[in-house]
Scaffold this active site. Structure first.
Site, PDB file in Angstrom:
ATOM      1  N   THR A   1     -11.321   9.379 -50.315  1.00  0.00           N
ATOM      2  CA  THR A   1     -10.053   8.468 -50.206  1.00  0.00           C
ATOM      3  C   THR A   1      -9.104   8.504 -51.538  1.00  0.00           C
ATOM      4  O   THR A   1      -8.006   8.490 -51.427  1.00  0.00           O
ATOM      5  CB  THR A   1     -10.360   6.907 -49.741  1.00  0.00           C
TER       6      THR A   1
ATOM      7  N   ASP B   1     -14.351  15.681 -46.215  1.00  0.00           N
ATOM      8  CA  ASP B   1     -14.552  14.419 -45.966  1.00  0.00           C
ATOM      9  C   ASP B   1     -15.915  14.033 -45.832  1.00  0.00           C
ATOM     10  O   ASP B   1     -16.772  14.719 -45.826  1.00  0.00           O
ATOM     11  CB  ASP B   1     -14.146  14.244 -44.551  1.00  0.00           C
ATOM     12  N   SER B   2     -16.174  12.821 -46.568  1.00  0.00           N
ATOM     13  CA  SER B   2     -17.863  12.631 -46.918  1.00  0.00           C
ATOM     14  C   SER B   2     -18.552  12.634 -45.682  1.00  0.00           C
ATOM     15  O   SER B   2     -19.658  12.867 -45.796  1.00  0.00           O
ATOM     16  CB  SER B   2     -17.759  11.505 -47.873  1.00  0.00           C
ATOM     17  N   SER B   3     -17.993  12.146 -44.599  1.00  0.00           N
ATOM     18  CA  SER B   3     -18.609  12.326 -43.385  1.00  0.00           C
ATOM     19  C   SER B   3     -19.295  13.767 -43.284  1.00  0.00           C
ATOM     20  O   SER B   3     -20.317  13.890 -42.263  1.00  0.00           O
ATOM     21  CB  SER B   3     -17.976  11.977 -42.304  1.00  0.00           C
TER      22      SER B   3
ATOM     23  N   THR C   1     -16.772   7.391 -49.832  1.00  0.00           N
ATOM     24  CA  THR C   1     -17.592   6.505 -49.898  1.00  0.00           C
ATOM     25  C   THR C   1     -18.630   6.444 -48.887  1.00  0.00           C
ATOM     26  O   THR C   1     -19.814   5.752 -49.067  1.00  0.00           O
ATOM     27  CB  THR C   1     -16.943   4.865 -50.004  1.00  0.00           C
ATOM     28  N   ASP C   2     -18.223   6.933 -47.814  1.00  0.00           N
ATOM     29  CA  ASP C   2     -19.217   6.857 -46.607  1.00  0.00           C
ATOM     30  C   ASP C   2     -20.671   7.327 -46.938  1.00  0.00           C
ATOM     31  O   ASP C   2     -21.627   6.878 -46.309  1.00  0.00           O
ATOM     32  CB  ASP C   2     -18.966   7.747 -45.493  1.00  0.00           C
TER      33      ASP C   2
ATOM     34  N   ARG D   1     -37.159   2.468 -39.485  1.00  0.00           N
ATOM     35  CA  ARG D   1     -36.498   1.388 -40.040  1.00  0.00           C
ATOM     36  C   ARG D   1     -37.230   0.125 -39.305  1.00  0.00           C
ATOM     37  O   ARG D   1     -36.953  -0.088 -37.914  1.00  0.00           O
ATOM     38  CB  ARG D   1     -35.103   1.182 -39.896  1.00  0.00           C
TER      39      ARG D   1
ATOM     40  N   GLN E   1     -35.355  -3.025 -42.347  1.00  0.00           N
ATOM     41  CA  GLN E   1     -34.252  -2.969 -41.841  1.00  0.00           C
ATOM     42  C   GLN E   1     -33.048  -3.925 -42.723  1.00  0.00           C
ATOM     43  O   GLN E   1     -31.873  -3.932 -42.871  1.00  0.00           O
ATOM     44  CB  GLN E   1     -33.835  -3.532 -40.364  1.00  0.00           C
ATOM     45  N   CYS E   2     -33.920  -4.843 -43.308  1.00  0.00           N
ATOM     46  CA  CYS E   2     -33.242  -5.805 -44.368  1.00  0.00           C
ATOM     47  C   CYS E   2     -32.519  -5.045 -45.440  1.00  0.00           C
ATOM     48  O   CYS E   2     -33.289  -4.260 -46.201  1.00  0.00           O
ATOM     49  CB  CYS E   2     -34.135  -6.882 -44.735  1.00  0.00           C
TER      50      CYS E   2
END
Length: 353
Positions: A24, A68-70, A100-101, A257, A289-290
């Site tokens: 971005t 794109d970071s994806s 950021t992703d 997880r 998962q926490c």
């Protein structure tokens, strides 16, 4: 690679390599469609005239086309590791501009691939494009470069690990998770304190920063094995799907997880399937998962059963760290027992044991 030479009257002038992968921070809004799309890196730098005030020599390297970071992948992590390794002796620090992703995955992967890192590798980006009035990109970029250039009087770097800088905080890369898609404070390291905080002054918490052996070289590893999968347990999870995942040809490891402090449903079939996976040489790592807290498989009977089935504790590590650490270890070792053994050890501060 282009050079941007700043005022170097300071005898301690540092050299920083700025690597632009995409994200971005380097986007522009298409006036016709309204969509964000990448623009030229030199145009991005022209939006930050403050860089000319640095007593730092800044060179730039641009991914072409920007990513794109994806779409980030182990192949691109290897490319990044090569760029850093090939330029390691020429620069005092490295700043990677990244979407950021998947930034936490990239930071985690590089922390394992660049063993005994003696210089800063700092990832940053922004939630708003750098050309927008309220952008967070300028401060993130400027402060990241300042941190990458920071050295002690003896010339050694202050930050000697892979970090993520965002919204006033430097975080350990392999401890960090993206926590918000909307807030400027997009990242947090829930199980490890900040390495530095940037207010009016930058305060480095040096006792928390990973210390390498300055007498030994940085050792890069470029081979990754991505035969790993992540799945989350949930009430009602189906046996046939889990067994199908475990039976996937070539699969070497699983990041599972679990609930709370590392718990799972007390279904006999689940324990049986996990035990079977372990016996087949697959490494199963238990991550909560926490966002905050630690896996303690001996705390409740459900966790103890997982331990008995050969599941490895991920302690207080992140999912991003666990999956990239497995890729790193699998690229280095064929033996599942060696991978399992090293998953229980902290290699570069990725978990507290």
């Amino acid at each position: 690679m282009s050079q941007h030479r700043c005022d170097d009257r300071n005898a301690m002038t540092s050299k920083v390599l700025l690597i632009y992968t995409g994200g971005t921070i380097g986007m522009n809004r298409n006036p016709r469609t309204g969509a964000l799309e990448p623009f030229d890196f030199e145009h991005l730098l022209s939006r930050v005239p403050e860089l000319e005030q640095f007593q730092t020599e800044i060179a730039t390297h641009q991914f072409s086309p920007p990513i794109d970071s994806s779409d980030m992948s182990p192949r691109l992590w290897t490319e990044l590791a090569h760029i850093i390794a090939d330029n390691y002796d020429q620069y005092d620090g490295f700043v990677i501009l990244h979407g950021t992703d998947t930034m936490a995955y990239t930071a985690s992967a590089l922390s394992f691939m660049l063993q005994n890192l003696t210089k800063p590798v700092i990832l940053t980006g922004s939630q708003l494009p750098i050309g927008q009035l309220r952008t967070d990109g300028k401060e993130n970029l400027i402060t990241s470069i300042e941190m990458a250039a920071a050295r002690h009087q003896d010339g050694t770097a202050i930050v000697t690990e892979v970090g993520i800088y965002f919204s006033g905080h430097l975080l350990r890369g392999n401890r960090t998770t993206k926590q918000s898609a909307d807030e400027f404070n997009a990242f947090e390291s829930f199980n490890y304190p900040h390495l530095a905080d940037a207010g009016v002054q930058i305060t480095y918490h040096e006792k928390l920063i990973h210390r390498p052996n300055f007498k030994q070289p940085m050792t890069p590893q470029f081979k990754l094995d991505n035969n790993v999968i992540i799945f989350s347990l949930f009430p009602g999870i189906r046996e046939d799907l889990i067994r199908h995942i475990i039976a996937t040809p070539g699969l070497r490891s699983i990041v599972m997880r679990t609930f709370g402090s590392g718990n799972a449903p007390q279904n006999p079939w689940l324990i049986s399937a996990l035990r079977e996976a372990t016996h087949r040489g697959k490494v199963v790592v238990n991550i909560s998962q926490c966002m905050q807290g630690c896996v303690q498989m001996g705390r409740y009977d459900t966790g103890y059963q997982l331990q008995e089935a050969g599941v490895v504790s991920g302690y207080d590590g992140t999912v991003e760290s666990a999956v990239t650490k497995l890729m790193y270890l699998q690229g280095k070792y064929d033996d599942a027992e060696m991978v399992r053994k090293l998953m229980k050890q902290s290699l570069c501060g990725e978990m507290s044991i």
